[in-house]
Scaffold this motif. Structure first.
Motif, PDB file in Angstrom:
ATOM      1  N   GLU A 241     -29.192  24.122 -17.772  1.00  0.00           N
ATOM      2  CA  GLU A 241     -28.419  23.035 -17.168  1.00  0.00           C
ATOM      3  C   GLU A 241     -27.409  22.537 -18.182  1.00  0.00           C
ATOM      4  O   GLU A 241     -27.761  22.177 -19.304  1.00  0.00           O
ATOM      5  CB  GLU A 241     -29.318  21.880 -16.723  1.00  0.00           C
ATOM      6  N   LEU A 242     -26.153  22.517 -17.776  1.00  0.00           N
ATOM      7  CA  LEU A 242     -25.082  22.042 -18.637  1.00  0.00           C
ATOM      8  C   LEU A 242     -24.719  20.612 -18.279  1.00  0.00           C
ATOM      9  O   LEU A 242     -24.792  20.215 -17.116  1.00  0.00           O
ATOM     10  CB  LEU A 242     -23.836  22.916 -18.481  1.00  0.00           C
ATOM     11  N   ALA A 243     -24.323  19.851 -19.270  1.00  0.00           N
ATOM     12  CA  ALA A 243     -23.768  18.508 -19.065  1.00  0.00           C
ATOM     13  C   ALA A 243     -22.310  18.566 -19.493  1.00  0.00           C
ATOM     14  O   ALA A 243     -21.994  18.578 -20.687  1.00  0.00           O
ATOM     15  CB  ALA A 243     -24.540  17.475 -19.877  1.00  0.00           C
ATOM     16  N   LEU A 244     -21.414  18.629 -18.514  1.00  0.00           N
ATOM     17  CA  LEU A 244     -20.006  18.894 -18.774  1.00  0.00           C
ATOM     18  C   LEU A 244     -19.136  17.667 -18.530  1.00  0.00           C
ATOM     19  O   LEU A 244     -19.466  16.814 -17.711  1.00  0.00           O
ATOM     20  CB  LEU A 244     -19.515  20.032 -17.867  1.00  0.00           C
ATOM     21  N   THR A 245     -18.021  17.630 -19.226  1.00  0.00           N
ATOM     22  CA  THR A 245     -16.996  16.639 -18.926  1.00  0.00           C
ATOM     23  C   THR A 245     -16.134  17.174 -17.773  1.00  0.00           C
ATOM     24  O   THR A 245     -16.206  18.356 -17.427  1.00  0.00           O
ATOM     25  CB  THR A 245     -16.105  16.397 -20.139  1.00  0.00           C
ATOM     26  N   ARG A 246     -15.313  16.325 -17.205  1.00  0.00           N
ATOM     27  CA  ARG A 246     -14.407  16.789 -16.150  1.00  0.00           C
ATOM     28  C   ARG A 246     -13.452  17.865 -16.673  1.00  0.00           C
ATOM     29  O   ARG A 246     -13.221  18.872 -15.980  1.00  0.00           O
ATOM     30  CB  ARG A 246     -13.640  15.610 -15.557  1.00  0.00           C
ATOM     31  N   LEU A 271     -11.995  16.618  -8.860  1.00  0.00           N
ATOM     32  CA  LEU A 271     -12.557  16.437 -10.199  1.00  0.00           C
ATOM     33  C   LEU A 271     -12.600  14.966 -10.589  1.00  0.00           C
ATOM     34  O   LEU A 271     -13.571  14.499 -11.202  1.00  0.00           O
ATOM     35  CB  LEU A 271     -11.737  17.224 -11.222  1.00  0.00           C
ATOM     36  N   ALA A 272     -11.571  14.233 -10.240  1.00  0.00           N
ATOM     37  CA  ALA A 272     -11.501  12.813 -10.615  1.00  0.00           C
ATOM     38  C   ALA A 272     -12.624  12.004 -10.000  1.00  0.00           C
ATOM     39  O   ALA A 272     -13.000  10.943 -10.530  1.00  0.00           O
ATOM     40  CB  ALA A 272     -10.150  12.240 -10.206  1.00  0.00           C
ATOM     41  N   ALA A 273     -13.178  12.495  -8.895  1.00  0.00           N
ATOM     42  CA  ALA A 273     -14.249  11.771  -8.210  1.00  0.00           C
ATOM     43  C   ALA A 273     -15.636  12.094  -8.754  1.00  0.00           C
ATOM     44  O   ALA A 273     -16.619  11.438  -8.382  1.00  0.00           O
ATOM     45  CB  ALA A 273     -14.198  12.083  -6.715  1.00  0.00           C
ATOM     46  N   LEU A 274     -15.738  13.072  -9.654  1.00  0.00           N
ATOM     47  CA  LEU A 274     -17.048  13.465 -10.178  1.00  0.00           C
ATOM     48  C   LEU A 274     -17.506  12.493 -11.259  1.00  0.00           C
ATOM     49  O   LEU A 274     -16.738  12.118 -12.142  1.00  0.00           O
ATOM     50  CB  LEU A 274     -16.978  14.878 -10.773  1.00  0.00           C
ATOM     51  N   PRO A 275     -18.780  12.086 -11.229  1.00  0.00           N
ATOM     52  CA  PRO A 275     -19.317  11.247 -12.308  1.00  0.00           C
ATOM     53  C   PRO A 275     -19.595  12.093 -13.546  1.00  0.00           C
ATOM     54  O   PRO A 275     -20.004  13.252 -13.447  1.00  0.00           O
ATOM     55  CB  PRO A 275     -20.618  10.712 -11.706  1.00  0.00           C
TER      56      PRO A 275
END
Length: 292
Positions: A241-246, A271-275
């Motif tokens: 599982e990756l924890a990525l930035t936008r 993308l802008a809507a992703l937490p």
């Protein structure tokens, strides 16, 4: 070029061996029938017989892939390939082919930037490697992927520019599979390592960003394309599982097949809507096969 690689190369026009020649300020490879193939100043040799029907990944896609892989997000793939290649190389060292001796050549068919080939060569200090791809931007990077690697422009759907039984380990990562040619160039004791996306690979992004979905019959299609020429040895799914930035996610989308089909403006809005961080599953299958 390392002679252990050059000795295994063959002219894509006539199949004769190739040797190095000097043509002005640039190098070239030539066969006894005087077919000549230039070595680009970026380090790769053009071994296409005629024009390829496609040009492969664009410079933008290759740059995105290089950035994403350099961040280590797909290092689990490099580790899995390195382990499998080390095991395969051990078998070949124990029973070398008397008439040719395919070890130590590792070939990556559809190598992209060459990162996975470089990882395998780091795990095999006595091996040499050859990256094959149809994308010139990718080969410019693959030619520098490792000191013991070379790179060649070649279409993996055509006859590969390699001698019969010349390859110890053949890598195929998210790339087209040419079963008859893979079988021809592999040593009878060699190994084919195939990496494909599993059904839940990047699943969190598929619907949200409108990406291409992994074919649920992918594993069956891979088996069907290779089954007449290879015998399965093992199959394993590797997950993380990756924890990525936008921006990471944008790079991930830009490096893969969805880059050809995604509207950039629509992608930016989604993308802008992703937490953040964006949780993403990496799930790939590694199949190890031997020639029949």
């Amino acid at each position: 070029m390392d002679p252990r690689i050059l000795d295994r190369l063959r002219c894509p026009v006539c199949g004769e061996p190739l040797t190095e020649a000097t043509a002005g300020t640039t190098g070239a490879l030539r066969c006894p029938r005087r077919h000549s193939f230039d070595i680009a100043r970026q380090g790769y040799v053009n071994l296409l017989a005629g024009r390829a029907p496609h040009v492969g990944d664009s410079a933008e896609m290759v740059a995105a892939r290089a950035d994403f892989l350099a961040a280590g997000h797909y290092d689990l793939i490099s580790a899995a390939l390195s382990d499998a290649a080390t095991e395969a190389a051990g078998r070949l060292r124990a029973s070398p082919t008397p008439d040719f001796g395919a070890y130590p050549l590792v070939v990556d068919a559809g190598a992209g930037t060459g990162r996975y080939l470089g990882a395998v060569l780091a795990a095999l200090p006595d091996a040499v490697g050859l990256a094959l791809d149809v994308s010139k931007p990718a080969l410019r990077r693959a030619a520098r992927a490792h000191p013991r690697a070379a790179a060649a422009l070649a279409d993996t759907w055509q006859r590969l520019p390699l001698a019969d039984a010349s390859t110890a380990v053949l890598l195929n990562v998210f790339a087209p599979r040419n079963g008859p040619e893979f079988h021809r160039v592999l040593d009878p004791a060699g190994a084919l390592l195939v990496v494909t996306p599993d059904t839940d690979h990047l699943a969190e992004l598929v619907d949200v960003l409108g990406l291409l979905r992994v074919d649920p019959d992918k594993a069956d299609r891979v088996a069907a394309s290779l089954g007449g020429h290879f015998t399965p040895v093992s199959s394993a799914v590797h997950r993380a599982e990756l924890a990525l930035t936008r921006p990471d996610v944008a790079t991930l989308v830009g490096m893969g097949p969805s880059a050809w089909h995604t509207d950039r403006a629509a992608l930016a809005t989604r993308l802008a809507a992703l937490p953040e961080p964006v949780r993403v599953t990496v799930a790939v299958r590694l199949d190890v096969l031997r020639p029949r």
